[in-house]
Design an enzyme around this catalytic site. Structure first.
Site, short mmCIF file in Angstrom:
data_model
loop_
_atom_site.label_atom_id
_atom_site.label_comp_id
_atom_site.label_asym_id
_atom_site.label_seq_id
_atom_site.Cartn_x
_atom_site.Cartn_y
_atom_site.Cartn_z
N ILE A 126 47.92 33.96 42.68
CA ILE A 126 49.12 33.75 41.88
C ILE A 126 49.41 35.05 41.14
CG2 ILE A 126 47.82 32.70 39.96
CD1 ILE A 126 50.42 30.98 39.51
N THR A 161 44.06 38.58 40.96
CA THR A 161 42.82 38.09 41.58
C THR A 161 43.11 37.56 42.98
OG1 THR A 161 41.93 37.51 39.41
CG2 THR A 161 40.91 36.47 41.33
N GLN A 244 44.85 23.41 32.15
CA GLN A 244 43.80 23.33 33.16
C GLN A 244 43.19 24.69 33.43
OE1 GLN A 244 43.79 20.51 36.40
NE2 GLN A 244 43.59 22.15 37.89
N GLU A 245 44.02 25.72 33.49
CA GLU A 245 43.50 27.07 33.70
C GLU A 245 42.55 27.46 32.57
OE1 GLU A 245 45.01 31.73 34.00
OE2 GLU A 245 46.47 30.09 34.11
N GLN A 339 20.45 42.43 24.82
CA GLN A 339 19.68 43.14 23.81
C GLN A 339 18.21 42.74 23.85
OE1 GLN A 339 21.03 45.50 21.98
NE2 GLN A 339 19.30 45.99 20.64
N GLU A 370 43.53 36.97 21.22
CA GLU A 370 44.55 37.10 20.18
C GLU A 370 45.73 36.15 20.45
OE1 GLU A 370 41.80 40.23 20.11
OE2 GLU A 370 43.10 39.66 21.80
#
Length: 380
Positions: A126, A161, A244-245, A339, A370
């Site tokens: 998409i 993607t 859903q994403e 770490q 954000e």
């Protein structure tokens, strides 16, 4: 191994499905991780094998070749493949692109594409993000001009993607630019259309096996029947499907965080310093205890989100809050786990290096942290 049998959202049927997924991963994925990383994409024959095993697009109805299961089975698949170390590629087809076709596609498009997506013969992408439009989808500049029975598409996409592997691309574009977001549509573009080209496979910090590309549309002509749903309704579809994403991203973030913690436990139990196991130092135990507490809370929250979504009650703000919390927590846990590995954590031969570098992008894609804060804040 994930311990999810006590989850209230899963049944014996889910447990059997999970066992099948695990067997497939052990047989077909784990031996090929280095191969996929080096190639920069998941091999197409792996997609077909996943399809043969019934592991692609669980939500596609039986009428189109799928099993017609609800999202809880997607969740099982996402948990297992992410815990194993797979980058996001199959999850895109299972959780994002196939649902757009199921919910909004014409009968013709469903019959033509969904069976092949279920079998793994067709890979989808998409295309939302553009060089000048990321989290703000209202800023999309790609235009689809109506010309008789066709649309002619012009524009550029980036960070897509499955961009190298994709046979079909659900392309977000403006069919009525004067209307801004209200003039947005989603149009299916076959990758063999004249004028459609791909840039190189982009060189990323992490998620190496997930092919990510620039896509170019130079007067790409597609039939108007490739329109997903109605013209100028694309923004509504995108907003409606974002919960859903973002739930999918929350699940993968939680699963990856669990794997990072498990790697840290195993390493600190085995590694010695100053004559003692690293796990026997109070600081180590405190760090691990903090990680375990966050994972405990996270799994209960994931279960709640899955149940809410399965019943159609997960709101956009709740999904945004979940995506924010789980991806930020994943980063904290992966960084703390690395770490605890000391210098070994910086070596790519250790699994924690993969989970650390792959974690970073989850705070960005699907809407940055954000933007998630902004969405939650607007609803206050």
């Amino acid at each position: 191994m994930l311990e999810r049998d006590t989850s209230p959202v899963f049944t014996e049927e889910h447990r059997l499905f999970r066992d099948a997924v695990r067997r497939f991963i052990e047989r077909e994925f784990l031996p090929r991780i280095a191969e996929f990383d080096e190639a920069g994409c998941v091999a197409r024959n792996f997609w077909r094998k996943a399809g043969e095993a019934g592991l692609l697009c669980p939500g596609v109805p039986e009428a189109y070749g799928g099993p017609g299961l609800d999202f809880t089975f997607n969740a099982v698949l996402n948990e297992e493949i992410t815990y194993a170390g797979m980058s996001d590629s199959i999850t895109l087809q299972t959780d994002i692109t196939s649902p757009y076709l199921v919910r909004y596609g014409s009968e013709e498009l469903k019959q033509k594409w969904l069976p092949s997506m279920v079998s793994g013969e067709v890979i989808s992408a998409i295309a939302m993000t553009e060089p000048g439009a990321g989290s703000d989808l209202q800023g999309v500049q790609t235009v689809a001009r109506r010309d008789g029975d066709d649309f002619v598409i012009t524009g550029n996409k980036t960070y897509i993607t499955n961009g190298q592997n994709a046979d079909i691309v659900l392309t977000v574009c403006k069919t009525n630019p004067a209307e801004g977001a209200k003039g947005t549509s989603i149009i299916l573009v076959e990758a063999d259309r004249p004028g459609f080209t791909r840039g190189k496979n982009l060189d990323k910090i992490g998620q190496w096996m997930s092919d990510t590309s620039e896509l170019f549309y130079d007067e790409v002509r597609v039939p108007a029947t490739n329109l997903i749903g109605e013209a100028d309704r694309g923004f509504v579809y995108l907003v409606s499907d974002l919960p859903q994403e973002r739930l999918s991203i929350s699940i993968t973030a939680q699963s990856a965080a669990q794997r990072a913690y498990d790697e840290a436990i195993a390493f600190t139990r085995d590694r010695k310093a100053f004559g003692r196991r690293v796990i026997d130092f109070q600081n180590t135990r405190f760090v691990l205890a903090d990680m375990k507490a966050k994972l405990q809370v996270g799994w209960r929250h994931v279960d709640w989100m899955i149940a809410q979504h399965a019943s159609g009650k997960l709101s956009a703000e709740e999904a945004a809050a979940g995506k924010l919390w789980h991806t930020e927590t994943q980063w904290e846990i992966c960084d703390a786990a690395l770490q605890l590995h000391g210098g070994a954590g910086y070596m790519n031969e250790y699994p924690i290096a993969r989970f650390w570098r792959d974690a970073r992008v989850r705070r960005i894609y699907g809407g940055t942290s954000e933007i998630m804060k902004e969405l939650v804040g607007r609803a206050l």
